[in-house]
Design a protein around this motif. Structure first.
Motif, PDB file in Angstrom:
ATOM      1  N   CYS A  36       8.931  -7.673   3.924  1.00 44.75           N
ATOM      2  CA  CYS A  36       7.737  -7.603   3.059  1.00 44.75           C
ATOM      3  C   CYS A  36       6.846  -8.830   3.178  1.00 44.75           C
ATOM      4  N   GLN A  37       7.446 -10.017   3.337  1.00 38.73           N
ATOM      5  CA  GLN A  37       6.627 -11.236   3.461  1.00 38.73           C
ATOM      6  C   GLN A  37       5.787 -11.189   4.730  1.00 38.73           C
ATOM      7  N   LYS A  38       6.386 -10.658   5.793  1.00 33.91           N
ATOM      8  CA  LYS A  38       5.664 -10.506   7.061  1.00 33.91           C
ATOM      9  C   LYS A  38       4.534  -9.489   6.896  1.00 33.91           C
ATOM     10  N   GLU A  39       4.796  -8.448   6.109  1.00 32.46           N
ATOM     11  CA  GLU A  39       3.801  -7.404   5.863  1.00 32.46           C
ATOM     12  C   GLU A  39       2.576  -7.975   5.133  1.00 32.46           C
ATOM     13  N   VAL A  40       2.818  -8.896   4.198  1.00 29.44           N
ATOM     14  CA  VAL A  40       1.716  -9.536   3.468  1.00 29.44           C
ATOM     15  C   VAL A  40       0.855 -10.347   4.447  1.00 29.44           C
ATOM     16  N   LEU A  41       1.507 -11.028   5.411  1.00 30.46           N
ATOM     17  CA  LEU A  41       0.763 -11.782   6.444  1.00 30.46           C
ATOM     18  C   LEU A  41      -0.105 -10.841   7.269  1.00 30.46           C
ATOM     19  N   PHE A  42       0.466  -9.700   7.668  1.00 36.34           N
ATOM     20  CA  PHE A  42      -0.264  -8.720   8.472  1.00 36.34           C
ATOM     21  C   PHE A  42      -1.496  -8.214   7.711  1.00 36.34           C
ATOM     22  N   LEU A  43      -1.329  -7.940   6.414  1.00 36.97           N
ATOM     23  CA  LEU A  43      -2.445  -7.415   5.613  1.00 36.97           C
ATOM     24  C   LEU A  43      -3.579  -8.438   5.507  1.00 36.97           C
ATOM     25  N   GLY A  44      -3.208  -9.728   5.372  1.00 34.81           N
ATOM     26  CA  GLY A  44      -4.229 -10.781   5.327  1.00 34.81           C
ATOM     27  C   GLY A  44      -4.998 -10.862   6.631  1.00 34.81           C
ATOM     28  N   GLU A  45      -4.270 -10.779   7.751  1.00 31.99           N
ATOM     29  CA  GLU A  45      -4.909 -10.829   9.071  1.00 31.99           C
ATOM     30  C   GLU A  45      -5.774  -9.585   9.297  1.00 31.99           C
ATOM     31  N   LEU A  46      -5.246  -8.437   8.871  1.00 37.20           N
ATOM     32  CA  LEU A  46      -5.990  -7.175   9.018  1.00 37.20           C
ATOM     33  C   LEU A  46      -7.344  -7.266   8.322  1.00 37.20           C
ATOM     34  N   GLU A  47      -7.361  -7.854   7.121  1.00 42.69           N
ATOM     35  CA  GLU A  47      -8.634  -7.974   6.395  1.00 42.69           C
ATOM     36  C   GLU A  47      -9.639  -8.809   7.198  1.00 42.69           C
ATOM     37  N   GLU A  48      -9.156  -9.921   7.793  1.00 42.98           N
ATOM     38  CA  GLU A  48     -10.059 -10.774   8.580  1.00 42.98           C
ATOM     39  C   GLU A  48     -10.579 -10.049   9.816  1.00 42.98           C
ATOM     40  N   VAL A  49      -9.711  -9.249  10.445  1.00 43.27           N
ATOM     41  CA  VAL A  49     -10.137  -8.484  11.634  1.00 43.27           C
ATOM     42  C   VAL A  49     -11.176  -7.440  11.242  1.00 43.27           C
ATOM     43  N   LEU A  50     -10.907  -6.708  10.149  1.00 44.26           N
ATOM     44  CA  LEU A  50     -11.844  -5.668   9.706  1.00 44.26           C
ATOM     45  C   LEU A  50     -13.183  -6.269   9.286  1.00 44.26           C
ATOM     46  N   GLU A  51     -13.150  -7.501   8.792  1.00 38.33           N
ATOM     47  CA  GLU A  51     -14.372  -8.211   8.399  1.00 38.33           C
ATOM     48  C   GLU A  51     -15.320  -8.354   9.596  1.00 38.33           C
ATOM     49  N   ALA A  52     -14.720  -8.477  10.810  1.00 41.39           N
ATOM     50  CA  ALA A  52     -15.524  -8.659  12.028  1.00 41.39           C
ATOM     51  C   ALA A  52     -15.670  -7.361  12.830  1.00 41.39           C
ATOM     52  N   THR A  53     -15.243  -6.235  12.244  1.00 39.74           N
ATOM     53  CA  THR A  53     -15.244  -4.950  12.967  1.00 39.74           C
ATOM     54  C   THR A  53     -16.522  -4.162  12.697  1.00 39.74           C
ATOM     55  N   GLN A  54     -17.074  -3.590  13.754  1.00 39.16           N
ATOM     56  CA  GLN A  54     -18.275  -2.745  13.639  1.00 39.16           C
ATOM     57  C   GLN A  54     -17.852  -1.283  13.426  1.00 39.16           C
ATOM     58  N   ALA A  55     -18.829  -0.463  13.020  1.00 39.84           N
ATOM     59  CA  ALA A  55     -18.540   0.935  12.646  1.00 39.84           C
ATOM     60  C   ALA A  55     -17.852   1.735  13.760  1.00 39.84           C
ATOM     61  N   ALA A  56     -18.342   1.625  14.998  1.00 41.61           N
ATOM     62  CA  ALA A  56     -17.796   2.440  16.098  1.00 41.61           C
ATOM     63  C   ALA A  56     -16.327   2.118  16.367  1.00 41.61           C
ATOM     64  N   GLU A  57     -15.982   0.821  16.352  1.00 41.42           N
ATOM     65  CA  GLU A  57     -14.592   0.414  16.600  1.00 41.42           C
ATOM     66  C   GLU A  57     -13.698   0.826  15.427  1.00 41.42           C
ATOM     67  N   PHE A  58     -14.245   0.752  14.224  1.00 40.25           N
ATOM     68  CA  PHE A  58     -13.496   1.144  13.033  1.00 40.25           C
ATOM     69  C   PHE A  58     -13.117   2.624  13.113  1.00 40.25           C
ATOM     70  N   GLN A  59     -14.059   3.445  13.556  1.00 44.29           N
ATOM     71  CA  GLN A  59     -13.820   4.898  13.639  1.00 44.29           C
ATOM     72  C   GLN A  59     -12.723   5.244  14.642  1.00 44.29           C
ATOM     73  N   ARG A  60     -12.599   4.420  15.692  1.00 45.23           N
ATOM     74  CA  ARG A  60     -11.589   4.702  16.712  1.00 45.23           C
ATOM     75  C   ARG A  60     -10.165   4.539  16.181  1.00 45.23           C
ATOM     76  N   CYS A  61      -9.979   3.610  15.226  1.00 45.24           N
ATOM     77  CA  CYS A  61      -8.612   3.318  14.794  1.00 45.24           C
ATOM     78  C   CYS A  61      -8.337   3.677  13.335  1.00 45.24           C
ATOM     79  N   MET A  62      -9.325   4.265  12.635  1.00 41.83           N
ATOM     80  CA  MET A  62      -9.174   4.420  11.173  1.00 41.83           C
ATOM     81  C   MET A  62      -8.061   5.395  10.762  1.00 41.83           C
ATOM     82  N   VAL A  63      -7.799   6.438  11.557  1.00 44.43           N
ATOM     83  CA  VAL A  63      -6.776   7.418  11.136  1.00 44.43           C
ATOM     84  C   VAL A  63      -5.385   6.776  11.120  1.00 44.43           C
ATOM     85  N   PRO A  64      -4.905   6.191  12.241  1.00 42.69           N
ATOM     86  CA  PRO A  64      -3.582   5.540  12.160  1.00 42.69           C
ATOM     87  C   PRO A  64      -3.579   4.349  11.189  1.00 42.69           C
TER      88      PRO A  64
END
Length: 426
Positions: free
Chosen positions: A283-311
């Motif tokens: 779970c502690q590792k999962e919290v790290l992943f979620l923090g990193e995910l937020e930073e990545v999504l912050e820099a993500t554009q709409a087209a790239e977001f659509q490619r990976c949003m389902v999984p």
């Protein structure tokens, strides 16, 4: 090698003799500094150790002051003396001594090398030589060659954090000054990562190597070369796999974000990479992943977001229902980010059906009142975003629940019949 008794003589200071004799004296001083001593015994050869320490300090001052160009022969001898001192076998790691293979690297005791007071001055000499404006890279690269760089990289596994800090600074300066070595250094660092990821899962210097890379990635020219993108996919993203990620995650996350900010098209690769290595039970590792995910999504554009949003939102749905408070809370905090909310709003017709059930389950049965409250806020956000879509999802969820209850009822009825039949036969 240790010197025979009485062979370490006190030599005059470089500044006290004529300029014409300085290079010969410089060489003699280098030879004194090649002698090795046992630093685990503080009472042994005290005078000789002090002479060596003073000599090293003087050499640092001489190189730093630029008061005289060092001949090519002396430059070669200086790198040889530095090599004799710093390239050495490390003592067994603390976990090898105790046999406790499962010790968390974050909890291991700090190791401080007794030889460090002398070693630090040797590293300082190397650093001053590398950064000196008098150092001609055409000459220096003959001695600071691939073999030297590889041995320097091996030292990053030192358990002494003071040594790793010096190594980080020196390697970064070598990378900056010796352009000819740059591809080799990147490849050699990647090889260290491969061994760490796929073989040992133990290395003391991963965070320092990532710090150097963060600065290197920052300087990558655009459009980004294919080899740099491969380095991200093969060298950096798999670093999310090893257990000790907590030790170096901050530096790794910085490198990953640098890539996405430089080339937003890489966001899809990064998100899918995170999903590939997503922790299942940590779970502690999962919290790290979620923090990193937020930073990545912050820099993500709409087209790239659509490619990976389902999984991506299938995983987010699982995190929403986590019984671990921090995991569920960190997931719900994604809806506090305006950019992420705007990406979700644009694609709500795909995302809401994926996570609706997870939201409803949290409201019905999550043990934490705080998670219940945050989930209600997210649910309300979707309701205000698109009431029609929300109602449609609610209807589908109600139908699914009704079908599940019907199946459960049938199952219970079947068991009752079987029990009754068994009783009659008995």
């Amino acid at each position: 090698m240790a010197p025979p008794w009485g062979t370490v003589e006190t030599l005059p200071m470089l500044r006290d003799i004529p300029v014409s004799e300085r290079q010969n004296l410089f060489l003699k001083k280098l030879q004194i500094c090649c002698f090795q001593f046992d630093f685990s015994d503080t009472l042994k050869m005290v005078r000789e150790k002090e002479i060596k320490r003073q000599t090293l300090t003087e050499l640092v001052d001489y190189v730093q002051s630029g008061s005289g160009k060092i001949t090519e022969g002396n430059q070669e001898e200086m790198i040889r003396m530095i090599s004799v001192n710093i390239f050495r076998c490390f003592p067994p790691a603390s976990h090898e001594n105790t046999g406790s293979e499962n010790v968390d690297p974050e909890e291991e005791e700090l190791y401080l090398d007794p030889v460090w007071p002398h070693l630090q001055i040797v590293y300082e000499l190397l650093l001053r030589y590398v950064v000196s404006s008098d150092t001609d890279t055409k000459i220096a690269k003959r001695y600071i060659d691939h073999s030297f760089v590889l041995k320097l990289l091996d030292l990053f596994d030192s358990e002494d954090p003071r040594e790793r800090e010096y190594l980080k600074t020196i390697l970064h300066r070598i990378y900056g000054k010796f352009m000819v070595h740059r591809p080799f250094i990147r490849k050699a660092i990647c090889n260290i990562f491969y061994r760490f990821i796929y073989e040992t899962e133990r290395h003391s210097g991963i965070s320092e190597l990532l710090e150097i890379l963060g600065s290197i990635i920052n300087g990558f020219a655009l459009p980004m070369k294919e080899e740099h993108k491969l380095f991200l996919v093969r060298g950096l993203i798999p670093l999310h796999k090893p257990k000790p990620i907590g030790v170096y995650h901050q530096q790794l996350s910085y490198c990953i974000i640098q890539f996405v900010e430089k080339d937003y098209k890489l966001a899809d690769n990064v998100v899918r990479g995170l999903l590939k290595y997503w922790p299942v039970t940590n779970c502690q590792k999962e919290v790290l992943f979620l923090g990193e995910l937020e930073e990545v999504l912050e820099a993500t554009q709409a087209a790239e977001f659509q490619r990976c949003m389902v999984p991506l939102f299938r995983q987010i749905a699982r995190c929403l229902n986590s019984s671990h408070f921090q995991v569920a809370e960190r997931t719900l905090f994604l809806w506090s980010n305006e950019h992420i909310v705007s990406l979700i709003a644009q694609n709500r017709s795909v995302i809401l059906p994926i996570i609706f059930e997870a939201l409803e389950k949290n409201i019905q049965s999550h043990w934490s009142p705080a998670i219940h409250g945050l989930t209600v806020n997210v649910r309300k956000m979707f309701l205000e975003m698109d009431p029609e879509l929300f109602e449609e999802c609610q209807t589908q969820y109600a139908e699914k629940e009704a079908r599940a209850m019907e199946v459960e009822g049938q199952r219970e009825l079947t068991w009752l019949r079987l029990a009754a039949a068994a009783a009659q036969e008995g």
